[in-house]
Write an enzyme that holds these catalytic residues in place. Structure first.
Site, PDB file in Angstrom:
ATOM      1  N   LYS A 173       0.857  -1.194   0.000  1.00 37.63           N
ATOM      2  CA  LYS A 173       0.000   0.000   0.000  1.00 37.63           C
ATOM      3  C   LYS A 173       0.893   1.245   0.000  1.00 37.63           C
ATOM      4  CE  LYS A 173      -3.701  -2.329   2.511  1.00 37.63           C
ATOM      5  NZ  LYS A 173      -4.967  -2.251   1.800  1.00 37.63           N
ATOM      6  N   HIS A 191      -0.226  -8.314   9.203  1.00 35.21           N
ATOM      7  CA  HIS A 191      -0.424  -6.928   8.758  1.00 35.21           C
ATOM      8  C   HIS A 191      -0.115  -5.904   9.863  1.00 35.21           C
ATOM      9  CE1 HIS A 191      -2.134  -8.808   5.337  1.00 35.21           C
ATOM     10  NE2 HIS A 191      -3.376  -8.916   5.762  1.00 35.21           N
ATOM     11  N   LYS A 204     -13.612  -7.332  12.714  1.00 33.00           N
ATOM     12  CA  LYS A 204     -14.581  -7.391  11.619  1.00 33.00           C
ATOM     13  C   LYS A 204     -15.942  -6.939  12.132  1.00 33.00           C
ATOM     14  CE  LYS A 204     -12.352 -10.799   8.670  1.00 33.00           C
ATOM     15  NZ  LYS A 204     -11.943  -9.922   7.567  1.00 33.00           N
TER      16      LYS A 204
HETATM   17  C1  BG6 Z   1      -6.556 -10.151   4.366  1.00 29.15           C
HETATM   18  C2  BG6 Z   1      -7.382 -10.884   5.378  1.00 29.15           C
HETATM   19  O1  BG6 Z   1      -5.196 -10.492   4.486  1.00 29.15           O
HETATM   20  O2  BG6 Z   1      -6.694  -8.747   4.583  1.00 29.15           O
HETATM   21  C3  BG6 Z   1      -8.841 -10.467   5.306  1.00 29.15           C
HETATM   22  O3  BG6 Z   1      -7.270 -12.279   5.142  1.00 29.15           O
HETATM   23  C4  BG6 Z   1      -8.974  -8.972   5.424  1.00 29.15           C
HETATM   24  O4  BG6 Z   1      -9.614 -11.105   6.312  1.00 29.15           O
HETATM   25  C5  BG6 Z   1      -8.029  -8.282   4.438  1.00 29.15           C
HETATM   26  O5  BG6 Z   1     -10.312  -8.614   5.156  1.00 29.15           O
HETATM   27  C6  BG6 Z   1      -8.008  -6.790   4.662  1.00 29.15           C
HETATM   28  O6  BG6 Z   1      -7.272  -6.197   3.627  1.00 29.15           O
HETATM   29  P1  BG6 Z   1      -7.554  -4.706   3.197  1.00 29.15           P
HETATM   30  O7  BG6 Z   1      -6.482  -4.409   2.196  1.00 29.15           O
HETATM   31  O8  BG6 Z   1      -8.940  -4.685   2.641  1.00 29.15           O
HETATM   32  O9  BG6 Z   1      -7.435  -3.914   4.447  1.00 29.15           O
END
Ligand code: BG6
Length: 488
Positions: free
Chosen positions: A189, A247, A343
Site C-alpha cells: 500500500k 499486517h 470485523k
Molecule cells: C486479508 C485478510 O489479508 O486482509 C482479510 O485475510 C482482510 O480477512 C483483508 O479482510 C483486509 O485487507 P484490506 O487491504 O482490505 O485492508
C-alpha cells in the site's frame, strides 16, 4: 519499491491459477502493469492448476471474463494481451510427473519465445498445499534455472511458531532466502511505503518520534465486512492469525524501527527484525478477544458470526482483538503501542495514530477549557489515504477557548489514482526488490510473540455488529473511548 530496475524478459508461473486470488488480484494487476508499458519485452504468464479439462484457449476466455468483471473493457488490448501472454498447464493431483510436465512446458515456452530462463513461481494456493507444491517444484529442479528463479508465497505463513519454522526449513531445502518473496499485501500500500518517507525524509517528525515526545501509538484496522464466504478459512484462523501477526505487526515495525543505514531491502528488514525482537512477551491482562453477534451496520441487519454459513456451531474464534504491547529499547521504553483489529465494526478504517505528550503545564488553565488535547499525527491507510496533523487553535471570540483542528494531506487530491498494492508488489518481484517482502526471521519473531496466546486461548467477548468491539476493549484502550480514538 526501489524499482528503477529494468524488467527482464521472464515467465510468471501462477500455481492455483483458476482460484480467487488470480481472478481478483493477480490478473488485473499483471494486465495493468502490462498496459502501462511497465513489463516491456517478453513477459508471459503460465497458469497452472488442477483442472485437467482446461487448455490455453479456455484459460484465456476465463481471464477475459475476470478482467471484464474487474472493470476493464473488453477491448482489443485486453483480448490481445490474453491471447499473446497467457498459457495454461494442468498439474492434476500434483504428482512428481505433473511437475516434470510443468518443467517441460516451461522449457518449451521459453524456447519458443526466446526467454532466458527467468521465472517467478507464485503460490496462489491454500496454505495446506504449500508444502507439497514446494517439494514438487524443488524435486522437478525448478528452483534453479538458466536465469533467476523466484518463489512467492502468500499469507498465512504457518499457524504458529513451529509450523512457520517447518515451512521455512522446507523452503530453504530448495530456495535461498534471496529467492523467496513472502507477501504481506499491506506492505504494497502506498501509504505504508510513504510512512518511511514521512519519517526519514522529514526531520521535523523524526526528532520527536520517541519516548520523550510520544504518549502512545495506536494501530487499528477496522473492517465493516464480516467473513464474506470465507468462513471455512476464517473459522480455523481468527483475527490474530489473519491480521495481527502479519499486517498489524508489519505496520508496527515500520512505525517503530530505527533509521536504516540505506534505503534497501536488507537494511530495512534488519531494522524491522530488531523491533520485533525487542517487543516484550504479551501480558494476557492486556489482550481482549471479541466475537461479533448480530447487529446493524449502515441501517442493515447483519447476522452474528456463529450464524454465518460455514462457521462451526459454538465457535470461539476471535473476530476482534485489542491489545497493548511495549517495545523495550532506548527509543520506545515505556510508550504503549495499542493494536486493534476487528470485523463487522461501524466502518472501514485503517490508521496509525501517533499521539504526542501534552504540554507539561497548561497556561490556559484559568480559561474555559483547561485540558489540552495532545497533538496527533494520523496516517490513514484506507479508505481515504493521507496524513493529518491535529493541533490546538484558539477559537475566535470570547470566552477564550481552544479547539482541535487539522492540517491534512490526501493522496487522491495530490496524485489521483493510487496503484493497487498487488501491482507494486508484483513489479518488485519481477525486478528482484525484496524491500516490501517479509524475511524468515520476521515471520518467526512475530509468531514467537503470538503463539503463547494461541495455545492458551482467551475467551472471546461478544460485541454487536456495528459497534467498536466489546466493552472490555474500551477498558484496555482507556482514554480512547468508543471508537479507539479514530480520527475520521
Ligand atoms: C486479508 C485478510 O489479508 O486482509 C482479510 O485475510 C482482510 O480477512 C483483508 O479482510 C483486509 O485487507 P484490506 O487491504 O482490505 O485492508
Amino acid at each position: 519499491m526501489t524499482s528503477n530496475n529494468r524488467v527482464a524478459p521472464h515467465l510468471f508461473v501462477v500455481l492455483g491459477a483458476t482460484g480467487d486470488l488470480m481472478r481478483r488480484k493477480l490478473l488485473p494487476a499483471l494486465f495493468h502493469l502490462a498496459a502501462q508499458g511497465l513489463l516491456k519485452g517478453a513477459a508471459l504468464i503460465l497458469g497452472a492448476a488442477r483442472k485437467t479439462d482446461l487448455d490455453d484457449a479456455g484459460f484465456r476466455a476465463q481471464a477475459r471474463e475476470a478482467l471484464a468483471a474487474d472493470g476493464f473493457s473488453a477491448d482489443d488490448l485486453v483480448g490481445r494481451w490474453c491471447d499473446e501472454c497467457l498459457f495454461y498447464q494442468p498439474i492434476g493431483l500434483g504428482e512428481a510427473e505433473d511437475y516434470q510436465a510443468l518443467a517441460a512446458r516451461i522449457a518449451k515456452l521459453e524456447q519458443a519465445h526466446h526467454l532466458p530462463g527467468n521465472r517467478v513461481f507464485y503460490l496462489a494456493l491454500p496454505p495446506a498445499a504449500f508444502p507439497s507444491t514446494i517439494v514438487g517444484l524443488g524435486e522437478a529442479g525448478l528452483h534453479r534455472s538458466p536465469g533467476w528463479s523466484r518463489l512467492v508465497i502468500e499469507k498465512p505463513f504457518g499457524r504458529d511458531l513451529t509450523s512457520a519454522q517447518d515451512l521455512n526449513r522446507l523452503l530453504h531445502r530448495y530456495f535461498d532466502e534471496s529467492q523467496i518473496y513472502r507477501i504481506d499485501h499491506y506492505l504494497g500500500k502506498e501509504t505504508v511505503q510513504n510512512l518511511l518517507v514521512f519519517r526519514f525524509a522529514n526531520a521535523l517528525f523524526e526528532s520527536v518520534w520517541n519516548r520523550d515526545r510520544v504518549k502512545h501509538i495506536r494501530i487499528m484496522v477496522a473492517e465493516e465486512l464480516g467473513v464474506e464466504g470465507r468462513a471455512g478459512y476464517y473459522d480455523q484462523t481468527g483475527a490474530i492469525r489473519d491480521m495481527v501477526q502479519n499486517h498489524l505487526m508489519q505496520l508496527l515495525t515500520l512505525a517503530a524501527m530505527e533509521v536504516p543505514e540505506a534505503f534497501d531491502g536488507e537494511a530495512i528488514r534488519r531494522e524491522k527484525i530488531k523491533v520485533l525482537r525487542q517487543i516484550e512477551p504479551l501480558d494476557r491482562e492486556h489482550v481482549v478477544f471479541g466475537q461479533y453477534i448480530g447487529g446493524r451496520i449502515d441501517g442493515q441487519e447483519v447476522p452474528g458470526y456463529r450464524d454465518e454459513p460455514g462457521v462451526a456451531p459454538g465457535s470461539t474464534t476471535e473476530t476482534f482483538v485489542a491489545l497493548r504491547l511495549e517495545v523495550t529499547n532506548w527509543r520506545w521504553q515505556g510508550v504503549p503501542f495499542y493494536l486493534c483489529a476487528g470485523k463487522r465494526l461501524p466502518r472501514r478504517l485503517t490508521q496509525i495514530v501517533v499521539a504526542f505528550r501534552c504540554p507539561p503545564v497548561s497556561v490556559f488553565r484559568p480559561f474555559f477549557r483547561c485540558e489540552i488535547d495532545s497533538n496527533v499525527v494520523v496516517i490513514t491507510l484506507q479508505p481515504d489515504e493521507g496524513f493529518d496533523l491535529c493541533f490546538e487553535v484558539k477559537a475566535p471570540g470570547q470566552p477564550f477557548s481552544l479547539q482541535t483542528h487539522r492540517l491534512h494531506f490526501r493522496y487522491s487530491e495530490a496524485f489521483g489514482r493510487l496503484p493497487d498494492a498487488y501491482e507494486t508488489l508484483l513489479l518488485d518481484i519481477i525486478t528482484g526488490d525484496q524491500t516490501l517482502f517479509v524475511h524468515a526471521d520476521e515471520v518467526e519473531a512475530a509468531w514467537r510473540l503470538y503463539t503463547p496466546l494461541l495455545e492458551h486461548r482467551l475467551p472471546a467477548y461478544p460485541y454487536a455488529a456495528g459497534t467498536w468491539g466489546p466493552p472490555a476493549a474500551e477498558h484496555l484502550l482507556g482514554d480512547m473511548r468508543g471508537s479507539w480514538g479514530a480520527v475520521a
